[in-house]
Each structure stands twice: as structure tokens, then as C-alpha cells.
Design a protein around this motif. Structure first.
Motif, PDB file in Angstrom:
ATOM      1  N   SER A 158     -40.104   5.653  39.745  1.00 46.09           N
ATOM      2  CA  SER A 158     -41.302   5.275  38.988  1.00 46.09           C
ATOM      3  C   SER A 158     -42.465   6.229  39.268  1.00 46.09           C
ATOM      4  O   SER A 158     -43.353   6.387  38.438  1.00 46.09           O
ATOM      5  CB  SER A 158     -41.705   3.830  39.301  1.00 46.09           C
ATOM      6  N   ILE A 159     -42.434   6.892  40.422  1.00 52.54           N
ATOM      7  CA  ILE A 159     -43.486   7.857  40.769  1.00 52.54           C
ATOM      8  C   ILE A 159     -43.261   9.177  40.039  1.00 52.54           C
ATOM      9  O   ILE A 159     -44.185   9.768  39.501  1.00 52.54           O
ATOM     10  CB  ILE A 159     -43.550   8.076  42.300  1.00 52.54           C
ATOM     11  N   GLY A 160     -42.010   9.642  40.031  1.00 54.12           N
ATOM     12  CA  GLY A 160     -41.727  10.895  39.335  1.00 54.12           C
ATOM     13  C   GLY A 160     -40.516  11.621  39.875  1.00 54.12           C
ATOM     14  O   GLY A 160     -39.854  11.179  40.822  1.00 54.12           O
ATOM     15  N   LYS A 161     -40.246  12.756  39.276  1.00 57.37           N
ATOM     16  CA  LYS A 161     -39.034  13.522  39.553  1.00 57.37           C
ATOM     17  C   LYS A 161     -38.902  13.947  41.014  1.00 57.37           C
ATOM     18  O   LYS A 161     -37.848  13.755  41.624  1.00 57.37           O
ATOM     19  CB  LYS A 161     -38.987  14.753  38.646  1.00 57.37           C
ATOM     20  N   ASP A 162     -39.935  14.547  41.577  1.00 52.97           N
ATOM     21  CA  ASP A 162     -39.835  15.059  42.948  1.00 52.97           C
ATOM     22  C   ASP A 162     -39.520  13.948  43.941  1.00 52.97           C
ATOM     23  O   ASP A 162     -38.668  14.111  44.821  1.00 52.97           O
ATOM     24  CB  ASP A 162     -41.116  15.789  43.361  1.00 52.97           C
ATOM     25  N   GLU A 163     -40.207  12.829  43.802  1.00 51.86           N
ATOM     26  CA  GLU A 163     -39.958  11.691  44.699  1.00 51.86           C
ATOM     27  C   GLU A 163     -38.552  11.136  44.494  1.00 51.86           C
ATOM     28  O   GLU A 163     -37.868  10.771  45.451  1.00 51.86           O
ATOM     29  CB  GLU A 163     -41.002  10.594  44.483  1.00 51.86           C
ATOM     30  N   ALA A 164     -38.131  11.059  43.245  1.00 47.98           N
ATOM     31  CA  ALA A 164     -36.793  10.544  42.946  1.00 47.98           C
ATOM     32  C   ALA A 164     -35.721  11.429  43.570  1.00 47.98           C
ATOM     33  O   ALA A 164     -34.801  10.932  44.232  1.00 47.98           O
ATOM     34  CB  ALA A 164     -36.595  10.439  41.436  1.00 47.98           C
ATOM     35  N   LEU A 165     -35.842  12.736  43.380  1.00 42.33           N
ATOM     36  CA  LEU A 165     -34.850  13.658  43.941  1.00 42.33           C
ATOM     37  C   LEU A 165     -34.798  13.553  45.462  1.00 42.33           C
ATOM     38  O   LEU A 165     -33.714  13.585  46.059  1.00 42.33           O
ATOM     39  CB  LEU A 165     -35.148  15.095  43.507  1.00 42.33           C
ATOM     40  N   LYS A 166     -35.947  13.408  46.079  1.00 41.02           N
ATOM     41  CA  LYS A 166     -35.999  13.258  47.534  1.00 41.02           C
ATOM     42  C   LYS A 166     -35.274  11.972  47.964  1.00 41.02           C
ATOM     43  O   LYS A 166     -34.533  11.966  48.945  1.00 41.02           O
ATOM     44  CB  LYS A 166     -37.459  13.222  48.007  1.00 41.02           C
ATOM     45  N   SER A 167     -35.453  10.902  47.212  1.00 42.52           N
ATOM     46  CA  SER A 167     -34.794   9.635  47.564  1.00 42.52           C
ATOM     47  C   SER A 167     -33.278   9.734  47.380  1.00 42.52           C
ATOM     48  O   SER A 167     -32.517   9.158  48.156  1.00 42.52           O
ATOM     49  CB  SER A 167     -35.367   8.470  46.748  1.00 42.52           C
ATOM     50  N   TYR A 168     -32.826  10.477  46.373  1.00 42.26           N
ATOM     51  CA  TYR A 168     -31.384  10.671  46.182  1.00 42.26           C
ATOM     52  C   TYR A 168     -30.809  11.447  47.369  1.00 42.26           C
ATOM     53  O   TYR A 168     -29.750  11.096  47.899  1.00 42.26           O
ATOM     54  CB  TYR A 168     -31.066  11.447  44.904  1.00 42.26           C
ATOM     55  N   ASP A 169     -31.510  12.512  47.753  1.00 39.83           N
ATOM     56  CA  ASP A 169     -31.055  13.322  48.892  1.00 39.83           C
ATOM     57  C   ASP A 169     -30.903  12.458  50.141  1.00 39.83           C
ATOM     58  O   ASP A 169     -29.913  12.567  50.867  1.00 39.83           O
ATOM     59  CB  ASP A 169     -32.039  14.457  49.191  1.00 39.83           C
ATOM     60  N   GLU A 170     -31.879  11.609  50.379  1.00 42.60           N
ATOM     61  CA  GLU A 170     -31.857  10.764  51.579  1.00 42.60           C
ATOM     62  C   GLU A 170     -30.652   9.830  51.585  1.00 42.60           C
ATOM     63  O   GLU A 170     -29.984   9.680  52.603  1.00 42.60           O
ATOM     64  CB  GLU A 170     -33.152   9.958  51.691  1.00 42.60           C
ATOM     65  N   VAL A 171     -30.367   9.212  50.466  1.00 40.79           N
ATOM     66  CA  VAL A 171     -29.251   8.266  50.424  1.00 40.79           C
ATOM     67  C   VAL A 171     -27.906   8.999  50.467  1.00 40.79           C
ATOM     68  O   VAL A 171     -26.942   8.512  51.060  1.00 40.79           O
ATOM     69  CB  VAL A 171     -29.353   7.310  49.213  1.00 40.79           C
ATOM     70  N   TYR A 172     -27.837  10.176  49.887  1.00 47.68           N
ATOM     71  CA  TYR A 172     -26.583  10.925  49.857  1.00 47.68           C
ATOM     72  C   TYR A 172     -26.280  11.659  51.160  1.00 47.68           C
ATOM     73  O   TYR A 172     -25.125  11.964  51.443  1.00 47.68           O
ATOM     74  CB  TYR A 172     -26.594  11.941  48.712  1.00 47.68           C
ATOM     75  N   PHE A 173     -27.287  11.965  51.946  1.00 49.65           N
ATOM     76  CA  PHE A 173     -27.104  12.781  53.145  1.00 49.65           C
ATOM     77  C   PHE A 173     -25.968  12.267  54.036  1.00 49.65           C
ATOM     78  O   PHE A 173     -25.128  13.039  54.478  1.00 49.65           O
ATOM     79  CB  PHE A 173     -28.410  12.865  53.941  1.00 49.65           C
ATOM     80  N   ALA A 174     -25.920  10.977  54.277  1.00 46.43           N
ATOM     81  CA  ALA A 174     -24.913  10.395  55.173  1.00 46.43           C
ATOM     82  C   ALA A 174     -23.517  10.349  54.555  1.00 46.43           C
ATOM     83  O   ALA A 174     -22.550  10.024  55.236  1.00 46.43           O
ATOM     84  CB  ALA A 174     -25.338   8.988  55.580  1.00 46.43           C
ATOM     85  N   HIS A 175     -23.401  10.682  53.296  1.00 46.01           N
ATOM     86  CA  HIS A 175     -22.119  10.554  52.605  1.00 46.01           C
ATOM     87  C   HIS A 175     -21.488  11.898  52.261  1.00 46.01           C
ATOM     88  O   HIS A 175     -20.559  11.959  51.456  1.00 46.01           O
ATOM     89  CB  HIS A 175     -22.298   9.689  51.353  1.00 46.01           C
TER      90      HIS A 175
END
Length: 151
Positions: A48-65
């Protein structure tokens, strides 16, 4: 037996769930195939904030996988055919596929991949790309096993 993980950022887990479950079931004799779906409040807020924040959140969740041979799906990735796809499956005992969220995948995350592929030159809804990926995984496993599914 090889392990294959399909990781996706997906708000609605029910999209094509029956079809994906069927591909997982049919693949069991060839590989352990897992559907990892991620979506949480942090991702929702970031989107909801925008692209950069969204991409960062995807990276965080995917990192452990990130396990084994890492493959990102991206519309600008390499186009390969089913036989080339099957070869990737045959050469790797553990593979993790990553499908981006609404904003795709970050360049930083894609740089950490072993391979970036595109399923088609067309732009697809993520849920359709995911279903196509599961079908291609099953097809590739069948090719490698000499199963008649791929004719």
C-alpha cells in the motif's frame, strides 16, 4: 528424490488450488514438490506504500527460503523450452522457484538467483504463471522419467 519448492507472494491462496494440488499429487512419484505461499500484514502494508517497500518486504520473506538451485520467474528472463526445463530439473536435487508479488522481484534478489526464466513473452497474472509453472514442473519430471505425459 529431489525437492522442488515453488515460492509465491499471493494474497488469495485459493486461486487454482485444486489444479495445483493435483500437479503436486501427480509429481509425488518423481519429486517432493511444495507450494509455499506467503502474504502477511507487513507485505500488505508495504504494497500500500509503494513499489520499493513492497519489493523489500518480498525480499525479507523470501530470504529464508533460498534453498538449492535458485530460479526466479521474470518476464524478462530467459525463454526456455520444456526439454531445457526438464534438464534443469534433472541436474539439481533441490530447486527453489520464486514468483514475485504485485511488483515482481527486486533487482537485488534476482541477482542472487542461479537462473532467471520467463514462461512466456506475454504478461500473465501471477496465479496463472504459478499454475503454468506447476504444469511445467510435472511435464519436466515426466520427460526425465520417460513418462508419456510429454508427447
Amino acid at each position: 528424490m529431489s525437492e522442488i519448492f515453488v515460492n509465491s507472494i499471493q494474497k488469495n491462496k485459493n486461486d487454482f488450488a485444486m489444479q495445483i494440488a493435483e500437479y503436486i499429487k501427480m509429481s509425488q512419484k518423481f519429486a517432493a514438490l511444495k507450494d509455499n505461499v506467503f502474504f502477511n500484514q507487513k507485505i500488505a502494508k508495504a504494497q500500500s506504500i509503494g513499489k520499493d517497500e513492497a519489493l523489500k518486504s518480498y525480499d525479507e520473506v523470501y530470504f529464508a527460503h533460498k534453498k538449492g538451485y535458485l530460479i526466479a520467474l521474470d518476464e524478462r528472463g530467459e525463454m526456455i523450452d520444456s526439454l531445457q526445463f526438464a534438464e534443469i530439473l534433472s541436474k539439481n536435487s533441490q530447486i527453489s522457484f520464486f514468483i514475485g508479488g504485485a511488483y515482481g522481484l527486486s533487482e537485488n534478489f534476482k541477482q542472487k538467483m542461479d537462473k532467471i526464466i520467463s514462461l512466456t513473452k506475454l504478461t500473465l497474472a501471477h496465479k496463472i504463471a504459478k499454475l503454468m509453472l506447476f504444469e511445467q514442473i510435472f511435464r519436466g519430471l515426466c520427460i526425465n522419467a520417460g513418462h508419456p505425459y510429454h508427447k
